[in-house]
Design an enzyme around this catalytic site. Sequence first.
Site, PDB file in Angstrom:
ATOM      1  N   HIS A 129      89.751 -64.463  91.706  1.00 12.90           N
ATOM      2  CA  HIS A 129      89.753 -65.417  92.884  1.00 12.90           C
ATOM      3  C   HIS A 129      88.640 -65.979  93.613  1.00 12.90           C
ATOM      4  O   HIS A 129      87.780 -65.047  93.488  1.00 12.90           O
ATOM      5  CB  HIS A 129      91.021 -65.154  93.673  1.00 12.90           C
ATOM      6  CG  HIS A 129      91.246 -65.780  95.040  1.00 12.90           C
ATOM      7  ND1 HIS A 129      90.801 -65.315  96.036  1.00 12.90           N
ATOM      8  CD2 HIS A 129      91.700 -67.104  95.270  1.00 12.90           C
ATOM      9  CE1 HIS A 129      91.292 -66.265  97.218  1.00 12.90           C
ATOM     10  NE2 HIS A 129      91.588 -67.520  96.340  1.00 12.90           N
TER      11      HIS A 129
ATOM     12  N   HIS B 244      84.497 -72.777  99.332  1.00 11.87           N
ATOM     13  CA  HIS B 244      85.734 -72.350 100.180  1.00 11.87           C
ATOM     14  C   HIS B 244      85.591 -72.784 101.573  1.00 11.87           C
ATOM     15  O   HIS B 244      86.167 -73.529 102.028  1.00 11.87           O
ATOM     16  CB  HIS B 244      86.222 -70.879  99.930  1.00 11.87           C
ATOM     17  CG  HIS B 244      87.720 -70.803 100.434  1.00 11.87           C
ATOM     18  ND1 HIS B 244      87.858 -70.847 101.585  1.00 11.87           N
ATOM     19  CD2 HIS B 244      88.916 -70.764  99.737  1.00 11.87           C
ATOM     20  CE1 HIS B 244      89.470 -70.772 101.714  1.00 11.87           C
ATOM     21  NE2 HIS B 244      89.891 -70.601 100.445  1.00 11.87           N
TER      22      HIS B 244
END
EC number: 4.6.1.-
Length: 270
Positions: A2, A38
């Site tokens: 991830h 992110h």
Amino acid sequence: GHMVNAIYQIDEFANLGANSIETDVSFDDNANPEYTYHGIPCDCGRSCLKWENYNDFLKGLRSATTPGNSKYQSKLILVVFDLKTGSLYDNQASEAGKKLAKNLLKHYWNNGNNGGRAYIVLSIPDLNHYPLIKGFTDTLKQEGHPELLEKVGYDFSGNDAVGDVAKAYKKAGVSGHVWQSDGITNCLLRGLTRVKEAVANRDSGNGYINKVYYWTVDKRATTRDALDAGVDGVMTNYPDVIADVMNEAAYKNKVRLATYEDSPWVTFKK
């Protein structure tokens, strides 16, 4: 694996046992893919601020997934691009798809000339952004590389009702190559109700889903629950934890890591 947003993390996650990575893609105001980034907030226990220029990341990824390259990681076979389209207007979705296709074609697929071999999943957070898919597929065809669409699958990641997701795919003209994600940040708990619904759709024989994955799975107990629910994959910050669970007596004869020879688009029949 991830949130793999820096080039060095590709090796880091592959070396921990990941056969797939997920990478965040942010866009500029003109719908150009700009950074693998992110930002805050992100999963507990992770640095949210790692980034590369998108095209540089694609080149690093190409090295890691091209046989014969010194950086080649043979078990890395699938990449999920988590497309952060929330910064765009709905009417920019198609343009984002076009630009994504051109970037991938040039910097990852090397214009169709011995580029990276990994399968790609385009993960879209908003059902209203379904035109991104057609923008992407039309562009690859126009650029003379329809064969590369064999390498591409799709995911809507907003945890929407399964029926609503099916409608969005219908509008996008997609049948096949569909992964369905379900999940939440590791800072919070989420049950498996919708995962089970997605698995039932996958196994019904007339559903739209080919594969189901659950995120973010960091604990052994959650990994077991997800495997017991019948998922095809899990997204994790700790690939070594998942590998440990898969080696447990209850699972080691039932599940294994997918290899390049396994199709990510064909529903697994028990």
